[in-house]
Design an enzyme around this catalytic site. Sequence first.
Site, PDB file in Angstrom:
ATOM      1  N   ARG A 134     -19.475  21.678  50.391  1.00  0.00           N
ATOM      2  CA  ARG A 134     -19.344  22.552  51.572  1.00  0.00           C
ATOM      3  C   ARG A 134     -18.653  21.603  52.382  1.00  0.00           C
ATOM      4  O   ARG A 134     -19.115  20.725  52.747  1.00  0.00           O
ATOM      5  CB  ARG A 134     -20.799  23.003  51.951  1.00  0.00           C
ATOM      6  CG  ARG A 134     -20.508  23.962  53.205  1.00  0.00           C
ATOM      7  CD  ARG A 134     -21.797  24.220  53.879  1.00  0.00           C
ATOM      8  NE  ARG A 134     -21.879  23.652  55.129  1.00  0.00           N
ATOM      9  CZ  ARG A 134     -22.774  23.816  56.040  1.00  0.00           C
ATOM     10  NH1 ARG A 134     -23.487  25.101  55.974  1.00  0.00           N
ATOM     11  NH2 ARG A 134     -22.825  22.992  57.298  1.00  0.00           N
ATOM     12  N   TYR A 192     -19.627  24.381  64.801  1.00  0.00           N
ATOM     13  CA  TYR A 192     -20.903  24.291  63.773  1.00  0.00           C
ATOM     14  C   TYR A 192     -20.462  23.592  62.737  1.00  0.00           C
ATOM     15  O   TYR A 192     -19.636  23.604  62.029  1.00  0.00           O
ATOM     16  CB  TYR A 192     -21.231  25.811  63.426  1.00  0.00           C
ATOM     17  CG  TYR A 192     -22.355  25.510  61.999  1.00  0.00           C
ATOM     18  CD1 TYR A 192     -23.374  25.633  62.167  1.00  0.00           C
ATOM     19  CD2 TYR A 192     -21.603  25.787  60.860  1.00  0.00           C
ATOM     20  CE1 TYR A 192     -24.240  25.199  61.356  1.00  0.00           C
ATOM     21  CE2 TYR A 192     -22.545  25.548  59.729  1.00  0.00           C
ATOM     22  CZ  TYR A 192     -23.855  25.196  59.827  1.00  0.00           C
ATOM     23  OH  TYR A 192     -24.773  25.014  58.809  1.00  0.00           O
ATOM     24  N   ASP A 237     -19.129  27.595  55.384  1.00  0.00           N
ATOM     25  CA  ASP A 237     -20.151  28.287  56.038  1.00  0.00           C
ATOM     26  C   ASP A 237     -19.262  28.789  57.194  1.00  0.00           C
ATOM     27  O   ASP A 237     -19.183  28.054  58.333  1.00  0.00           O
ATOM     28  CB  ASP A 237     -21.367  27.599  56.405  1.00  0.00           C
ATOM     29  CG  ASP A 237     -22.510  28.343  56.876  1.00  0.00           C
ATOM     30  OD1 ASP A 237     -22.377  29.708  57.284  1.00  0.00           O
ATOM     31  OD2 ASP A 237     -23.741  27.884  56.767  1.00  0.00           O
ATOM     32  N   HIS A 295     -21.312  30.956  59.274  1.00  0.00           N
ATOM     33  CA  HIS A 295     -22.495  30.817  60.270  1.00  0.00           C
ATOM     34  C   HIS A 295     -22.539  31.963  61.446  1.00  0.00           C
ATOM     35  O   HIS A 295     -22.574  31.762  62.397  1.00  0.00           O
ATOM     36  CB  HIS A 295     -22.407  29.529  61.149  1.00  0.00           C
ATOM     37  CG  HIS A 295     -23.958  28.872  61.140  1.00  0.00           C
ATOM     38  ND1 HIS A 295     -24.649  28.711  62.292  1.00  0.00           N
ATOM     39  CD2 HIS A 295     -24.793  28.394  60.217  1.00  0.00           C
ATOM     40  CE1 HIS A 295     -25.685  28.241  61.915  1.00  0.00           C
ATOM     41  NE2 HIS A 295     -25.918  28.035  60.690  1.00  0.00           N
ATOM     42  N   GLU A 320     -19.661  31.637  53.243  1.00  0.00           N
ATOM     43  CA  GLU A 320     -20.965  31.948  53.719  1.00  0.00           C
ATOM     44  C   GLU A 320     -21.107  32.546  55.035  1.00  0.00           C
ATOM     45  O   GLU A 320     -20.571  32.164  55.714  1.00  0.00           O
ATOM     46  CB  GLU A 320     -21.612  30.735  53.596  1.00  0.00           C
ATOM     47  CG  GLU A 320     -23.289  30.931  53.956  1.00  0.00           C
ATOM     48  CD  GLU A 320     -23.935  29.275  54.139  1.00  0.00           C
ATOM     49  OE1 GLU A 320     -23.510  28.552  53.193  1.00  0.00           O
ATOM     50  OE2 GLU A 320     -25.006  29.457  54.675  1.00  0.00           O
ATOM     51  N   GLU A 373     -29.558  33.431  54.293  1.00  0.00           N
ATOM     52  CA  GLU A 373     -30.596  32.515  54.561  1.00  0.00           C
ATOM     53  C   GLU A 373     -31.267  32.958  55.758  1.00  0.00           C
ATOM     54  O   GLU A 373     -32.536  32.265  55.647  1.00  0.00           O
ATOM     55  CB  GLU A 373     -29.708  31.082  55.031  1.00  0.00           C
ATOM     56  CG  GLU A 373     -28.985  31.102  56.253  1.00  0.00           C
ATOM     57  CD  GLU A 373     -28.392  30.033  56.650  1.00  0.00           C
ATOM     58  OE1 GLU A 373     -27.690  29.323  55.652  1.00  0.00           O
ATOM     59  OE2 GLU A 373     -28.175  29.594  57.747  1.00  0.00           O
ATOM     60  N   ARG A 385     -28.650  34.335  49.381  1.00  0.00           N
ATOM     61  CA  ARG A 385     -29.148  32.925  49.645  1.00  0.00           C
ATOM     62  C   ARG A 385     -30.603  32.779  50.147  1.00  0.00           C
ATOM     63  O   ARG A 385     -31.010  31.864  50.810  1.00  0.00           O
ATOM     64  CB  ARG A 385     -28.094  32.389  50.722  1.00  0.00           C
ATOM     65  CG  ARG A 385     -26.823  31.972  50.111  1.00  0.00           C
ATOM     66  CD  ARG A 385     -25.759  31.286  51.185  1.00  0.00           C
ATOM     67  NE  ARG A 385     -26.359  30.506  52.181  1.00  0.00           N
ATOM     68  CZ  ARG A 385     -26.876  29.300  51.830  1.00  0.00           C
ATOM     69  NH1 ARG A 385     -26.875  28.742  50.831  1.00  0.00           N
ATOM     70  NH2 ARG A 385     -27.320  28.731  53.022  1.00  0.00           N
ATOM     71  N   GLU A 430     -28.195  24.869  47.384  1.00  0.00           N
ATOM     72  CA  GLU A 430     -27.848  23.873  48.607  1.00  0.00           C
ATOM     73  C   GLU A 430     -28.779  22.845  48.643  1.00  0.00           C
ATOM     74  O   GLU A 430     -30.174  22.893  48.325  1.00  0.00           O
ATOM     75  CB  GLU A 430     -27.872  24.817  49.843  1.00  0.00           C
ATOM     76  CG  GLU A 430     -27.459  23.804  50.978  1.00  0.00           C
ATOM     77  CD  GLU A 430     -27.437  24.661  52.625  1.00  0.00           C
ATOM     78  OE1 GLU A 430     -28.280  25.585  52.342  1.00  0.00           O
ATOM     79  OE2 GLU A 430     -27.049  24.134  53.352  1.00  0.00           O
ATOM     80  N   TRP A 478     -24.965  31.205  67.392  1.00  0.00           N
ATOM     81  CA  TRP A 478     -24.683  29.988  67.083  1.00  0.00           C
ATOM     82  C   TRP A 478     -24.519  29.879  65.610  1.00  0.00           C
ATOM     83  O   TRP A 478     -24.934  30.535  64.781  1.00  0.00           O
ATOM     84  CB  TRP A 478     -25.952  29.119  67.463  1.00  0.00           C
ATOM     85  CG  TRP A 478     -25.716  27.607  67.136  1.00  0.00           C
ATOM     86  CD1 TRP A 478     -25.175  27.016  67.497  1.00  0.00           C
ATOM     87  CD2 TRP A 478     -26.256  27.154  65.813  1.00  0.00           C
ATOM     88  NE1 TRP A 478     -24.874  25.564  66.616  1.00  0.00           N
ATOM     89  CE2 TRP A 478     -25.936  25.796  65.550  1.00  0.00           C
ATOM     90  CE3 TRP A 478     -27.363  27.742  64.839  1.00  0.00           C
ATOM     91  CZ2 TRP A 478     -26.445  24.936  64.633  1.00  0.00           C
ATOM     92  CZ3 TRP A 478     -27.722  26.720  64.022  1.00  0.00           C
ATOM     93  CH2 TRP A 478     -27.534  25.485  63.879  1.00  0.00           C
TER      94      TRP A 478
HETATM   95  O1  KDG Z   1     -32.080  26.125  61.212  1.00  0.00           O
HETATM   96  C1  KDG Z   1     -30.661  26.374  60.825  1.00  0.00           C
HETATM   97  C2  KDG Z   1     -30.140  25.700  59.771  1.00  0.00           C
HETATM   98  O2  KDG Z   1     -31.009  25.968  58.462  1.00  0.00           O
HETATM   99  C3  KDG Z   1     -28.660  26.307  59.251  1.00  0.00           C
HETATM  100  O3  KDG Z   1     -27.967  26.339  60.372  1.00  0.00           O
HETATM  101  C4  KDG Z   1     -28.085  25.668  58.277  1.00  0.00           C
HETATM  102  O4  KDG Z   1     -26.668  27.394  57.779  1.00  0.00           O
HETATM  103  C5  KDG Z   1     -27.351  26.392  57.428  1.00  0.00           C
HETATM  104  C6  KDG Z   1     -26.777  26.125  56.077  1.00  0.00           C
HETATM  105  O5  KDG Z   1     -26.159  26.657  55.241  1.00  0.00           O
HETATM  106  O6  KDG Z   1     -27.618  25.175  55.526  1.00  0.00           O
HETATM  107 MG    MG Z   2     -25.545  28.509  56.348  1.00  0.00          MG
END
Ligand code: KDG
Ligand code: MG
Length: 402
Positions: free
Chosen positions: A147, A159, A210, A212, A236, A262, A283, A339, A402
């Site tokens: 990643r 991020y 990602d 995010h 992602e 996630e 995920r 991951e 975030w």
């Molecule tokens: O606690 C938040 C994290 O697990 C996250 O920000 C990590 O996005 C993440 C990832 O893909 O590992």
């Molecule tokens: Mg993530």
Amino acid sequence: MKIQNARVIVTCPGRNFVTLKIETDQGVYGIGDATLNGRELSVVAYLEEHVLPCLIGMDPRRIEDIWQYLYRGAYWRRGPVTMSAVSAVDTALWDIKGKMAGMPLYQLLGGRSRESVMVYGHANGADIEETIDAVGSYIAMGYRAIRAQTGIPGIKDAYGVGRGTLFYEPADGTLPSNTVWDTHKYLTHVPKLFEKLRTTYGFDYHLLHDGHHRMTPIEAAQLGKALEPYRLFWLEDATPAENQEAFRLIRQHTTTPLAVGEIFNTIWDAKDLIQNQLIDYIRTTVVRAGGITHLRRIADLAALYQVRTGSHGATDLSPITMGAALHFDTWVPNFGIQEYMRHTEETDAVFPHDYRFEAGALLCGETPGHGVDIDENLAAKYPYKPAYLPVARLEDGTMWNW
Ligand code: KDG
Ligand code: MG
């Protein structure tokens, strides 16, 4: 057979982890991860005040019935706090069942479907050059999937960047720190990273990214389209998924594979995404989505639609989640990737485990159960420290994701 005792252990070997230990009247015990990053003590309270008293005296072999009891029986369903607690109980009970059977968890699930579990690592850098170097160091460690995240000119604390490459850890501070976000700058910069990565390292490695949850659907569609020449393994969390329908718009515009899940808690968060084939990878993982029992349901639904698994595996998920996830990954027919953000040596020492990294993959061990334990004496040396995830605002001060 009865559950005799159940207790919660909180430890902070560099970051906070919440662990549930269930002890039986036959001397066998099991452990489960209940860590919810930045909200750890809410799960501790939910377990201690509302779940553990109900478990005492129950038959730990009745995993399904206990799952239904905790899910339906609470009346109040779903949500990250409830489901992290349910996950911890479920994981500990599967651990007990494996130990009683003398079998590693993957055997209980139906046996091995593959020899090893391909993982992806996290490469990041303050700028494109640094990220290129970081990807190179993952390739040198043997990773086949990486990643890549990079700092964005004009954005403070983008991020996925900063505070060390191998052990990137965003949670800190007794109050959330402020970061700034600008999607326009991000969309201009990120394709340049992947262009450079492909010209530097070619197409033999899988690359992932990602988003995010920062983009709107049409912005995510633009990014997916711009990244098509670089053939990502996945993009992602392109956009928040409370509205599962939002992914249809992204899908209509790009062939870049999409991954999400996630922060999902149950199959209901993913149902429309899967059934409408709006994603390629789901995920969800052990600690967040109801343990092994519920994860299996999600994976089975996904398999009907050729959606593959890609379990979350950041450092805020303890080695217990990683160990259990690896058994799941070793069995699940529609496996995609896992991951793997490395835990620190302090964390690994608190949670002795038998999984190991080899040639870009993780291999689960043959220890009965999920193969992860907790050293309680060592855990007691690292008391809980409050730590929040950051928050993000747009440049004009508007609150963002975030
Ligand atoms: O606690 C938040 C994290 O697990 C996250 O920000 C990590 O996005 C993440 C990832 O893909 O590992
Ligand atoms: Mg993530």
